[in-house]
Design an enzyme around this catalytic site. Structure first.
Site, short mmCIF file in Angstrom:
data_model
loop_
_atom_site.label_atom_id
_atom_site.label_comp_id
_atom_site.label_asym_id
_atom_site.label_seq_id
_atom_site.Cartn_x
_atom_site.Cartn_y
_atom_site.Cartn_z
N LYS A 58 -17.37 -6.01 -6.90
CA LYS A 58 -17.14 -7.09 -5.99
C LYS A 58 -16.51 -8.35 -6.85
O LYS A 58 -17.43 -8.88 -7.72
CB LYS A 58 -18.37 -7.27 -5.14
N LYS A 76 0.66 -1.05 0.04
CA LYS A 76 -0.03 -0.12 0.09
C LYS A 76 0.76 1.05 0.01
O LYS A 76 0.68 2.24 -0.84
CB LYS A 76 -0.87 0.08 1.35
N GLU A 78 -23.75 -7.80 -2.20
CA GLU A 78 -22.38 -8.65 -2.45
C GLU A 78 -22.74 -10.13 -1.60
O GLU A 78 -21.97 -11.22 -1.62
CB GLU A 78 -21.20 -7.89 -1.96
N GLU A 135 -17.73 11.85 9.20
CA GLU A 135 -17.11 10.39 9.83
C GLU A 135 -15.60 10.70 9.87
O GLU A 135 -14.96 9.86 10.08
CB GLU A 135 -17.56 9.43 8.58
N CYS A 173 -7.20 -0.87 2.27
CA CYS A 173 -7.16 -2.11 3.04
C CYS A 173 -8.42 -1.88 4.03
O CYS A 173 -8.64 -0.78 4.42
CB CYS A 173 -5.92 -2.27 3.59
N HIS A 175 -13.86 6.90 -6.63
CA HIS A 175 -12.67 5.93 -6.65
C HIS A 175 -11.41 6.44 -7.58
O HIS A 175 -10.24 5.99 -7.48
CB HIS A 175 -12.93 4.63 -6.88
C1 LIG Z 1 -16.98 1.62 1.55
N1 LIG Z 1 -16.17 0.36 1.42
C2 LIG Z 1 -15.53 -0.21 2.45
C3 LIG Z 1 -15.72 -1.67 2.61
N2 LIG Z 1 -15.27 -2.31 3.79
C4 LIG Z 1 -15.12 -1.66 4.77
N3 LIG Z 1 -14.99 -2.39 5.81
N4 LIG Z 1 -15.26 -0.22 4.81
C5 LIG Z 1 -15.59 0.37 3.72
O1 LIG Z 1 -15.55 1.52 3.91
N5 LIG Z 1 -15.86 -2.25 1.44
C6 LIG Z 1 -16.12 -1.63 0.19
C7 LIG Z 1 -15.49 -0.27 0.22
C8 LIG Z 1 -14.05 -0.15 -0.06
N6 LIG Z 1 -13.71 1.11 -0.08
C9 LIG Z 1 -12.48 1.24 0.87
C10 LIG Z 1 -12.25 2.53 0.70
C11 LIG Z 1 -11.25 3.38 1.98
C12 LIG Z 1 -10.58 2.41 2.42
C13 LIG Z 1 -9.48 2.94 3.23
O2 LIG Z 1 -9.17 4.17 2.93
N7 LIG Z 1 -8.72 2.24 4.01
C14 LIG Z 1 -7.74 2.77 4.79
C15 LIG Z 1 -7.60 2.41 6.17
C16 LIG Z 1 -8.81 2.73 7.01
C17 LIG Z 1 -8.33 2.69 8.45
O3 LIG Z 1 -8.58 1.84 9.23
N8 LIG Z 1 -7.83 3.74 8.98
C18 LIG Z 1 -7.30 3.91 10.55
C19 LIG Z 1 -5.74 3.50 10.40
C20 LIG Z 1 -5.15 4.46 9.45
C21 LIG Z 1 -3.61 4.16 9.29
O4 LIG Z 1 -3.16 3.71 8.51
N9 LIG Z 1 -2.95 5.02 10.20
C22 LIG Z 1 -1.65 4.73 10.08
C23 LIG Z 1 -0.91 6.15 10.93
C24 LIG Z 1 -1.71 7.38 10.29
C25 LIG Z 1 -0.84 7.76 8.99
O5 LIG Z 1 0.44 7.71 9.12
O6 LIG Z 1 -1.50 7.75 7.87
C26 LIG Z 1 -0.84 3.62 10.69
O7 LIG Z 1 -1.77 3.06 11.35
O8 LIG Z 1 -0.06 3.20 10.32
C27 LIG Z 1 -7.69 4.92 10.75
O9 LIG Z 1 -8.17 6.00 10.41
O10 LIG Z 1 -7.58 5.22 12.27
C28 LIG Z 1 -6.46 2.60 3.98
O11 LIG Z 1 -5.32 3.11 4.46
O12 LIG Z 1 -6.24 1.48 3.15
C29 LIG Z 1 -10.87 1.15 2.38
C30 LIG Z 1 -11.79 0.64 1.63
N1 LIG Z 2 -20.95 6.22 4.88
C1 LIG Z 2 -19.98 5.62 4.19
C2 LIG Z 2 -20.44 4.57 3.39
C3 LIG Z 2 -19.53 3.99 2.19
S1 LIG Z 2 -19.97 2.77 1.32
C4 LIG Z 2 -19.05 6.58 3.53
O1 LIG Z 2 -19.53 7.57 3.34
O2 LIG Z 2 -17.85 6.48 3.49
#
Ligand SMILES: CN1c2c(nc(N)[nH]c2=O)NC[C@@H]1CNc1ccc(C(=O)N[C@@H](CCC(=O)N[C@@H](CCC(=O)N[C@@H](CCC(=O)O)C(=O)O)C(=O)O)C(=O)O)cc1
Ligand SMILES: N[C@@H](CCS)C(=O)O
Ligand SMILES: [Zn+2]
Length: 758
Positions: free
Chosen positions: A116, A19, A609, A488, A520, A698
């Protein structure tokens, strides 16, 4: 001896190394060479983690998506990817996300449609077909990975997506028949297999998960034709099916001229005996005996109890593997040092699952006594989980038993509710809104990380999140949106956030699973009865509403999505767990209403899904899924407007179930498919409000006012304008403010133009 192998390993990296490498490359902070070097390093590490297996997968690694990889291998790349020149890697990312590093934000290369992967939370890039589609073999990616594996001494089993599933997953852009492309496609597959043989490959895994779906006669015939045409080409073929039973496709799969068949014995254990009877005496049977989709320890004794007789029967012809690729589970439980030790002892991630496989093979080949100690430890953990007091809460059982049909009913039909809601909300035609999340900036994530580490106290964290909410409300007011959201900011993820506040859930610190590209999720672990000890969102929404006179949407994740995007307990039916979740969300909905929130959105992004792959099981699923949504949503007064949101969904075949959810407004993902998803609404008079997504969130590209207008006019030609809402496809959390503001400005301008023209 029993042969052990793996269908695929998680490629994102235990620490999400891929990532970060990808995002650095996209931002121009790393070169292509640096990205490739990181990727090669990860592959080497992943093969090392699989070194105890007889065969390790090669070609399962991907920089974005394995279906897109296959499109490139087959020389089937949309022409627009070449429009700006550049390297094959540039072309790859243009299809993946509409932009290669260095491309201008012209919005002119639209990303490939993403949807999906079967019933998982992984997304693939949809192959685009038309009558003029041609194919041409490109072995470069597989060749490079095969060389790496060979240099490292890996016993390589290349993995490719099979021709039937490749066609089945794609979409015809001009209405032409996809199956007409099969002969041309097979020529390239034959060439690919011959090339693999020339590279000294012994076995190739050909994934055909489409065989786990209900196929019509033409597709079944195509499957037969395809493998007949490939007979005699290349190495030995292991046809891999997974995600469910094969049903009426079982005799077809067993009769194909391939050297072996992989069956998902976790979901299709009842088909093992028939498969053995149907396979020819020289064919091998690979059984997926370790769950590749969930994180519970395998009950090794129970597995051996049915597997030992199979092994005696098949002997050398038995292979064992996880049920499917391990892409869907986190990498290594060893990294989870904060989990309650009792819960941790119930779990197995990818690395642990491969160790389970090794133990099973050892017990099969040398007797249980050979691994007695490990088997005893496994049995103790399985027994502890079964008997644990953490799992059952009598109070939850009582609440579920007290569910009545009335709890799923609103007081009045939608038309009547709408009148009351209109009087309270006073919205213009083509009301504008967003789906909930606004950019999750580095500041937000770092504040949360500092709070988690104890470097920022609760008051400091709340203040930081409130500041983000203020910014978000201010921006939305300035943009002129009609229904606002709080953004959010305080949520790490729409499922994990709620899981963290519900009893019955545990969380990993690092249990990342790839959702799409570099994105992720960390699915929370639902291990026991679910209960909401206290309100989860009310204070945040109340605060946001205090900042504006415009309506503020309360924002919740629905029970079906909580279920489908969590690692769920396997000791009771999913329907029972979903009802528990529904009651918890219902309490929250009612608390929001009591707090004066007039619009409440309950996201059911994963409802579609979760649909079983086999059609005969749809009604049962939709019955309890829709009922759960209704229990969660319908405990409110007529004047409260309920919204729901769904992404990446085909609605055509479930539109009646969607209508039965009876949400006042549904917002859906439609823009990547050019509003194709609205086909579902033709001929079915969907009575409630609809917001077809008009901005592909996206992609980093900015949609213009004209593009949005064109999509809305297309929508207005099929759906009465009075029902239409204007909104993006999905949440904006992955975008930057610099991207979001101009896009929403264009969206609001488009809505105004539509209003003026009305
Ligand atoms: C709507 N979608 C989702 C799905 N499934 C879910 N469970 N949630 C969803 O929202 N499925 C369909 C779609 C898929 N879409 C997405 C969209 C975006 C993401 C995403 O952005 N994922 C993030 C991780 C999100 C998270 O858990 N964040 C945490 C931790 C953040 C982090 O990485 N912190 C760092 C420190 C900070 C930094 O330096 O950036 C660390 O821990 O090292 C948080 O916000 O606290 C991603 O980064 O991939 C996923 C699915
Ligand atoms: N309320 C959520 C839905 C994602 S599917 C968002 O806006 O991220
Ligand atoms: Zn969404």
């Amino acid at each position: 001896m029993t042969t052990t192998h793996n269908l695929g390993f998680p490629r994102i990296g235990a620490w999400r190394e891929l990532k970060f490498a990808l995002e650095r490359y996209w931002q121009g902070a790393a070169t292509a060479g640096e990205l490739e070097a990181q990727a090669a390093g990860l592959r080497a590490r992943h093969w090392a983690a699989q070194s105890a297996l007889d065969f390790a997968p090669v070609g399962d690694f991907s920089l974005y998506d394995q279906v897109l990889d296959m499109s490139f291998t087959l020389g089937h790349v949309p022409a627009r990817a070449h429009s700006h020149g550049g390297s094959p890697l540039d072309q790859y990312f243009r299809v993946a996300r509409g932009r290669a590093p260095g491309d201008a934000d012209c919005g002119c290369v639209h990303a490939g449609e993403m949807t999906k992967w079967f019933d998982t939370n992984y997304h693939y890039i949809v192959p685009e077909f038309d009558a003029a589609t041609t194919f041409a073999l490109d072995t470069s990616r597989l060749q490079a990975q095969l060389r790496e594996a060979q240099d490292l001494g890996v016993r390589a089993k290349p993995v490719i997506l099979g021709p039937l599933t490749y066609l089945w997953l794609g979409k015809s852009k001009d209405g032409s028949e996809r199956l007409a492309l099969l002969p041309a496609l097979l020529k390239v597959y034959a060439g690919l297999l011959d090339w693999l043989a020339s590279e000294g490959v012994e076995w190739v895994q050909v994934d055909e998960p489409a065989l786990a779906t209900s196929l019509d006669a033409r597709w079944r015939q195509a499957c037969q034709d395809a493998y007949a045409a490939l007979q005699g080409h290349g190495p030995k073929l292991l046809l891999a099916t997974y995600f469910g039973p094969l049903g009426e496709n079982l005799p077809l799969a067993c009769g194909l001229p391939v050297a072996g068949l992989h069956l998902d014995a976790i979901n299709a254990g009842h088909e093992v005996a028939s498969a053995i009877a149907l396979l020819a005496p020289q064919q091998i049977l690979s059984l997926g005996v370790v769950d590749g989709r969930n994180i519970w320890k395998t009950d090794l004794h129970a597995t051996l109890a049915w597997l030992e007789p199979v092994q005696r029967q098949l002997q050398e012809r038995l292979w064992i593997a996880p049920s499917c690729s391990l892409l869907h589970v986190p990498v290594d439980l060893e990294l989870e040092t904060d989990l309650a030790p009792e819960i941790r002892s119930w779990l197995a991630f990818a690395v642990q699952k491969l160790e389970e496989l090794r133990l099973l093979a050892s017990a099969l080949d040398h007797g249980r006594v050979k691994v007695q100690e490990a088997l005893l430890a496994n049995a103790a953990a399985v027994d502890r989980r079964r008997a644990s007091k953490r799992v059952h809460q009598p109070e939850v059982a009582r609440a579920v038993a007290a569910i009545t049909p009335e709890m799923g009913q609103r007081s009045s039909p939608h038309a009547q509710r709408l009148t009351e809601q209109a009087a309270v909300l006073n919205l213009p035609s083509y009301p504008t809104t967003t789906i909930g999340s606004f950019p999750q900036t580095l500041d937000i994530r770092q504040a949360r990380q500092r709070h988690k580490r104890g470097e920022l106290d609760a008051a400091g964290y709340r203040a930081a999140m409130q500041a983000e909410i203020r910014r978000c409300v201010r921006e939305q007011e300035a943009l002129g949106l009609d229904v606002l959201v709080h953004g959010e900011a305080e949520r790490n993820d729409m499922v994990e956030y709620f899981g963290e506040q519900l009893e019955g859930y545990a969380f990993s610190a690092n249990g990342w699973v790839q959702s799409y590209g570099s994105r992720c999720v960390k699915p929370p672990i639902l291990y026991g009865d679910v209960r909401r000890p206290r309100p989860m969102t009310v204070e945040w929404i109340r605060y946001a509403q205090s900042l504006t006179d415009k309506p503020m949407k309360g924002m919740l994740t629905g029970p079906v999505t909580m279920l489908n995007w969590s690692f769920v307990r396997d000791d009771q039916p999913r329907a029972a767990t979903c009802r528990q979740l529904a009651l918890a969300i219902r309490d929250e909905v009612q608390d929001l209403e009591r707090a004066g929130v007039r619009i409440i959105q309950i996201d059911e992004a994963a409802l579609r899904e979760g649909l079983p792959l086999r059609r005969e099981r749809w009604d049962e699923y939709l019955g309890w899924a829709v009922e759960s949504f209704r229990i969660a949503a319908n405990g409110v007064h007529d004047a409260t407007q309920i919204h729901t949101h769904m992404c990446y969904s085909e609605f055509n075949d479930i539109i009646e179930a969607i209508a039965a959810m009876d949400a006042d407004v549904i917002t859906i993902e439609t823009s990547r498919s050019g509003l194709e998803l609205l086909d579902a609404f033709d001929g079915f008079r969907y009575p409630n409000g609809i917001g077809p997504g008009v901005y592909d969130i996206h992609s980093p590209n900015t949609p213009s006012r004209e593009q949005i207008l064109a999509l809305m006019r297309k929508a207005a030609a099929r759906i009465p304008p009075a029902q239409l809402w204007v909104n993006p496809d999905c949440g904006l959390k992955t975008r930057r403010w610099e991207e979001v503001l101009p896009a929403l400005e264009n969206m609001v301008a488009a809505a105004r133009t539509l209003r003026e023209a009305a």
